[in-house]
Design a protein around this motif. Structure first.
Motif, mmCIF file in Angstrom:
data_model
loop_
_atom_site.group_PDB
_atom_site.id
_atom_site.type_symbol
_atom_site.label_atom_id
_atom_site.label_comp_id
_atom_site.label_asym_id
_atom_site.label_seq_id
_atom_site.Cartn_x
_atom_site.Cartn_y
_atom_site.Cartn_z
ATOM 1 N N PRO A 1 0.823 -1.217 0.000
ATOM 2 C CA PRO A 1 0.000 0.000 0.000
ATOM 3 C C PRO A 1 0.852 1.261 0.000
ATOM 4 N N THR A 2 0.265 2.355 -0.440
ATOM 5 C CA THR A 2 0.930 3.644 -0.285
ATOM 6 C C THR A 2 1.129 3.920 1.198
ATOM 7 N N ALA A 3 1.996 4.850 1.501
ATOM 8 C CA ALA A 3 2.230 5.224 2.898
ATOM 9 C C ALA A 3 1.048 6.023 3.443
ATOM 10 N N ASP A 4 0.938 6.085 4.740
ATOM 11 C CA ASP A 4 -0.096 6.889 5.404
ATOM 12 C C ASP A 4 0.188 8.368 5.142
ATOM 13 N N PHE A 5 -0.600 8.978 4.260
ATOM 14 C CA PHE A 5 -0.263 10.336 3.824
ATOM 15 C C PHE A 5 -0.546 11.410 4.878
ATOM 16 N N SER A 6 -1.155 11.030 6.000
ATOM 17 C CA SER A 6 -1.314 12.017 7.071
ATOM 18 C C SER A 6 -0.016 12.202 7.853
ATOM 19 N N ALA A 7 0.948 11.280 7.623
ATOM 20 C CA ALA A 7 2.224 11.350 8.336
ATOM 21 C C ALA A 7 3.396 11.633 7.408
ATOM 22 N N VAL A 8 3.382 11.031 6.205
ATOM 23 C CA VAL A 8 4.455 11.190 5.222
ATOM 24 C C VAL A 8 3.827 11.238 3.841
ATOM 25 N N ALA A 9 4.644 11.431 2.821
ATOM 26 C CA ALA A 9 4.126 11.405 1.446
ATOM 27 C C ALA A 9 3.586 10.019 1.109
ATOM 28 N N ALA A 10 2.483 9.965 0.392
ATOM 29 C CA ALA A 10 1.904 8.675 0.006
ATOM 30 C C ALA A 10 2.853 7.859 -0.853
#
Length: 338
Positions: free
Chosen positions: A125-134
């Motif tokens: 999955p993409t990264a958690d974009f609330s913490a880092v870039a997706a």
């Protein structure tokens, strides 16, 4: 083939958008004026035929090679409980697409569309974009190119769709960042979350917008920071279709969100696009207004998969049949305007 080998190549393509063939469009408009009907009596069907003529660069457009492409991706932001379903459903639905058992299989078949399903690193999955870039820049470029790869020169129509648990949150974040509006403007139930789930989506997007506030607001960066692989792939497909003069039929909110950041930079990116329908997801009607697209249908659909656009493709086919097969006043020996 890699269409966009670098961010600069993607941005160069976005800055140099191809125009339709105005001569073919004018010829199609002249033909409509000679068909055995009162002028304008077929309404949007006439507009659709003329639109297709301009982008297919022929007076009498056709749908011999029409393709539906569905892109699938998974989203790290689902760790915050923003979806009613687990991420494993994405792979399960892709298997269903490939087995021929989903709505898009039935609807694309009914519309005479060749269906391609492209799964993008579902186990990653993409990264958690609330913490880092997706996504990293390389991952975003890879997704853009995966979308571009489904577009072939000579396609008569490209229908686009998506599948990805959590992607309505990503779509809302893209719209909020693109247009500078509040998260609640764009957030809806998606797969069917309750009020608490909607609140979680708003909170996640608010944190993401704040986290990435200092980053460039370019189309590429918005897709990279808060997008998803399947959403970036749709953006790549739309841009490549423009380079090859292939008209595009868009699906719902998530599909249309893919071109929101492109449209902020280049509003004419939507000139080769038709909106297949207006979905029941609340943000879609607002997004279509921002993109200056009028939907062909409004059937209360919110499935995704390209399903609404596939239904609209049958309307496009009907528009082209009338344009091509109707007799002119002269051929039918009917008195009419000249």
């Amino acid at each position: 083939m890699t269409s966009y080998g670098s961010i600069a190549a993607f941005e160069a393509a976005l800055s140099d958008l191809r125009a339709p063939d105005w001569v073919a469009e004018a010829a199609a408009r002249a033909r409509q004026a000679q068909l055995t009907k009162p002028a304008g009596s077929l309404g949007r069907l006439e507009d659709v035929a003329i639109f297709l003529a301009g982008w297919q660069r022929r007076e009498r457009p056709r749908m011999d090679r029409a393709r539906a492409a569905v892109f699938a991706g998974n989203h790290g932001v689902t760790v915050h409980g923003v979806s009613a379903f687990p991420t494993g459903v994405t792979a399960q639905m892709v298997a269903n697409f490939r087995a021929g058992g989903a709505a898009i299989n039935a609807l694309s078949g009914a519309a005479g569309l060749d269906l391609k399903v492209v799964a993008l690193d579902l186990d990653r999955p993409t990264a958690d974009f609330s913490a880092v870039a997706a996504m990293t820049a390389a991952e975003c470029l890879h997704a853009l190119n995966a979308g571009a790869a489904v577009v072939e020169e000579g396609l008569d129509l490209l229908v686009l769709g998506e599948m990805g648990i959590g992607n309505s949150t990503s779509a809302a974040a893209i719209c909020a960042r693109s247009f500078g509006s509040a998260a609640e403007t764009w957030v809806g139930p998606g797969t069917g979350v309750d009020d608490a789930g909607i609140s979680r989506k708003i909170d996640v997007i608010d944190r993401a917008i704040a986290r990435h506030a200092s980053a460039p607001r370019s189309a590429f960066e918005t897709l990279r920071l808060v997008g998803g692989r399947e959403i970036a792939a749709i953006a790549g497909a739309v841009l490549r279709a423009r380079q090859l003069s292939v008209p595009v039929l868009l699906d719902g909110f998530i599909c249309c969100s893919a071109i929101a950041p492109l449209a902020v930079e280049r509003p004419t990116i939507t000139a080769h696009c038709l909106a297949g329908h207006c979905s029941a997801e609340p943000g879609h009607a607002r997004l279509l207004e921002q993109l200056d697209l009028a939907p062909l249908l409004s059937l209360g659909m919110r499935l995704g998969e390209g399903s609404g656009a596939a239904v609209a493709a049958a309307v496009v086919r009907a528009a082209l049949a009338a344009h091509d097969q109707m007799a002119t006043f002269a051929q039918a020996a009917v008195s009419g305007s000249t």
